[in-house]
Each structure stands twice: as C-alpha cells, then as structure tokens.
Write a protein that holds these residues in place. Sequence first.
Motif, PDB file in Angstrom:
ATOM      1  N   LEU A 169       0.797  -1.225   0.000  1.00 48.79           N
ATOM      2  CA  LEU A 169       0.000   0.000   0.000  1.00 48.79           C
ATOM      3  C   LEU A 169       0.836   1.285   0.000  1.00 48.79           C
ATOM      4  O   LEU A 169       0.438   2.264  -0.648  1.00 48.79           O
ATOM      5  CB  LEU A 169      -0.967   0.005   1.192  1.00 48.79           C
ATOM      6  N   PHE A 172       1.295   3.292  -3.154  1.00 48.29           N
ATOM      7  CA  PHE A 172       0.214   4.122  -3.697  1.00 48.29           C
ATOM      8  C   PHE A 172       0.381   5.596  -3.336  1.00 48.29           C
ATOM      9  O   PHE A 172      -0.257   6.459  -3.949  1.00 48.29           O
ATOM     10  CB  PHE A 172      -1.144   3.643  -3.169  1.00 48.29           C
ATOM     11  N   ASP A 173       1.197   5.897  -2.327  1.00 48.23           N
ATOM     12  CA  ASP A 173       1.292   7.267  -1.809  1.00 48.23           C
ATOM     13  C   ASP A 173       1.519   8.315  -2.887  1.00 48.23           C
ATOM     14  O   ASP A 173       0.813   9.338  -2.923  1.00 48.23           O
ATOM     15  CB  ASP A 173       2.397   7.372  -0.753  1.00 48.23           C
ATOM     16  N   VAL A 176      -1.743   8.905  -4.969  1.00 49.84           N
ATOM     17  CA  VAL A 176      -2.911   9.420  -4.263  1.00 49.84           C
ATOM     18  C   VAL A 176      -2.619  10.769  -3.616  1.00 49.84           C
ATOM     19  O   VAL A 176      -3.510  11.617  -3.475  1.00 49.84           O
ATOM     20  CB  VAL A 176      -3.397   8.392  -3.214  1.00 49.84           C
ATOM     21  N   VAL A 180      -1.059   5.996   2.389  1.00 51.81           N
ATOM     22  CA  VAL A 180      -2.063   4.929   2.269  1.00 51.81           C
ATOM     23  C   VAL A 180      -1.598   3.747   3.099  1.00 51.81           C
ATOM     24  O   VAL A 180      -0.566   3.133   2.820  1.00 51.81           O
ATOM     25  CB  VAL A 180      -2.255   4.500   0.799  1.00 51.81           C
ATOM     26  N   ALA A 195      -6.400  -4.193  -3.013  1.00 49.55           N
ATOM     27  CA  ALA A 195      -6.456  -2.745  -3.211  1.00 49.55           C
ATOM     28  C   ALA A 195      -6.013  -2.400  -4.620  1.00 49.55           C
ATOM     29  O   ALA A 195      -5.343  -3.187  -5.296  1.00 49.55           O
ATOM     30  CB  ALA A 195      -5.560  -2.039  -2.189  1.00 49.55           C
ATOM     31  N   ARG A 196      -6.394  -1.210  -5.061  1.00 48.26           N
ATOM     32  CA  ARG A 196      -5.984  -0.689  -6.347  1.00 48.26           C
ATOM     33  C   ARG A 196      -6.029   0.834  -6.301  1.00 48.26           C
ATOM     34  O   ARG A 196      -6.666   1.425  -5.413  1.00 48.26           O
ATOM     35  CB  ARG A 196      -6.894  -1.202  -7.470  1.00 48.26           C
ATOM     36  N   VAL A 197      -5.335   1.483  -7.230  1.00 50.40           N
ATOM     37  CA  VAL A 197      -5.433   2.932  -7.384  1.00 50.40           C
ATOM     38  C   VAL A 197      -6.553   3.206  -8.375  1.00 50.40           C
ATOM     39  O   VAL A 197      -6.582   2.636  -9.463  1.00 50.40           O
ATOM     40  CB  VAL A 197      -4.112   3.541  -7.883  1.00 50.40           C
ATOM     41  N   ARG A 204      -6.975  10.931  -7.988  1.00 46.62           N
ATOM     42  CA  ARG A 204      -6.886   9.501  -7.711  1.00 46.62           C
ATOM     43  C   ARG A 204      -7.183   9.227  -6.245  1.00 46.62           C
ATOM     44  O   ARG A 204      -6.938  10.060  -5.380  1.00 46.62           O
ATOM     45  CB  ARG A 204      -5.495   8.973  -8.057  1.00 46.62           C
ATOM     46  N   ALA A 206      -7.071   5.715  -3.340  1.00 46.22           N
ATOM     47  CA  ALA A 206      -6.743   4.312  -3.097  1.00 46.22           C
ATOM     48  C   ALA A 206      -8.045   3.594  -2.749  1.00 46.22           C
ATOM     49  O   ALA A 206      -8.795   4.042  -1.876  1.00 46.22           O
ATOM     50  CB  ALA A 206      -5.744   4.185  -1.957  1.00 46.22           C
ATOM     51  N   TYR A 221     -12.439   4.142   0.256  1.00 47.08           N
ATOM     52  CA  TYR A 221     -11.615   5.075  -0.503  1.00 47.08           C
ATOM     53  C   TYR A 221     -10.745   5.858   0.472  1.00 47.08           C
ATOM     54  O   TYR A 221     -11.238   6.342   1.497  1.00 47.08           O
ATOM     55  CB  TYR A 221     -12.484   6.069  -1.261  1.00 47.08           C
TER      56      TYR A 221
END
Length: 287
Positions: A169, A172-173, A176, A180, A195-197, A204, A206, A221
Amino acid sequence: MSAAKSIESCSRFDHALSAYVDSELDPDHAIDLESHLVQCPPCFEQVRLLRSLRASLKRARPSGCPDALRARVAAAVAHEQARDAAQSAEARPRLVHRGYAIALAAAAGVVFVVGVARRPDAPAEAAKADAARAAAALTRAESVEVLLDDLVTQHAQPLPPETTNPEDLPRFDPFVGVPVRRPQFQSIPANFMGARVHTMRDRRAALLQFVVRGNHRVTVYMFNSRAVPVQKAQPILQPRVVRERPVYVGNINGYSVAAAERSGVGYALASDLGDDVSTQLVLAAMQ
C-alpha cells in the motif's frame, strides 16, 4: 485475443456503449456487447465511467447564490448605472466583456444585459473575486459528488485488485498524494481482500476492499481531503458528531455510505451494513 483483434473488436462496439448504458440497445446487440465486456477491461471501465457520469448528472442540482454575493453584484450594477447617467453625452463608454458578464450572472443568479457599460472599480473587482471563489467551491462540491458516485459504483461492480498484499500500500502514496495504510478496524473482524489505485477525472484515490462479519463486503476510498473536502458531502450525506468527530452518513443507490477525514486524509466507505455500523467502520479506519 491478439492486440489487433482487440482493437478491431473495441472499435466495433465503441458506438454502442452509450446506448447500452442508457438501456436503448436491442437485446441481441446487448448480449454481444456484454460478452465483449467480460473479456475487455478497457471497455468495461468505459461503461462504468459512463454510468457514473449519468448518476452524477441525475444528482445535479442548482446551487443557490449567497445573499452577500447577490448584494455585492447588485451594488456594483447600481454603481455603474449611476456613473453612466453622470457621463457626458460626448463620452464613449466601454462595453463589459461578454465572458465577465456571464460569469457574474451565473454566480449571482441574476440575468445581466450584455453590453452594460462599466469601468473597473472596487465593487466590481470584489464581485469578480467572489464569483471565482463560488466557482471553486462548486468545483470542490462536484468532486465530492463524483467521488461518492464512483465509490458506490466500484462497490457494486468491483474490479480485480492490483495487489492483495497490504505491505504494497505505501507504493500508492505518490499517486494518491496522501499516506495509504491498511485500516485497522479494531474490534470489528475484517479480512483484507485487496487494493488498487482508482482514477476519478483528474484525481486519484486508493480503493481498499474488505470482508467484515463473515460475508459483508466493504469498500474504502482513501484520498486527499484538501483537494476533495469531505464536508462538501452535504446534502448528499448528513453530518453527525461521533466521539467529537464529524462524520457524514447516508444512503446512495441502496448502499450505506460514510465519510470522514483526519490530518488531510479523507476516508469514504460503502457497504450493505447499516448506517451505525458504517459510521463505526469509517471512524475505526482513521485510527
């Protein structure tokens, strides 16, 4: 399916996507298109976006004009009319720029006659600044509405996760714009499913998927609440104060939705659980 065949197939169905979303496609063509969607993630994503856009337009409502802004604009118009009356007959007035007049009319909720004579002064500049702020506030409110519609759509029709490892995760920072991390739901048993972006227009979030209490799916989210302010969720969601924290709760398309924010990180959650449980979950996710 080869890349060439995939492009050709997508091109064949591209014109039918809008009709399919609007339920205007005949049954035979709808069956063919659905068979294609199962095998084509890009077309599936386009259908999801079209549905989200339709839902957003249905929920759109006119924005009221603040009384203070209305008074400022009225004062500016009255001031210019007085200046015009005092001008000599030989003086040639300058016409207001069309785009400026339309912007003021939209912000104040009044109709301007394009061609009203004006000169720059303090009241007019203040009205222009107020109109810009009102437009920015409306954009942020629309961003929240889009986010909530997307959340419910993604919960109802989930896509496969990009990762099922919570240790991924932090990657993802950068996408997003906020940290995250996997929410810890404390006393509520929750299994992390992946999880996904997710992209929403130019922003965007997460998207995290959980199963709680045995078989109840929960979609969370995490997003930048400075860019998409949670408090703009009103009147779609109703405010509550729980443990001295504001939480926004409501029902969208039959799903319970709760939203809150902490230290610039926004949390929005959709589930088939009741509003009280969703509120507990979103508060627990922020801990």
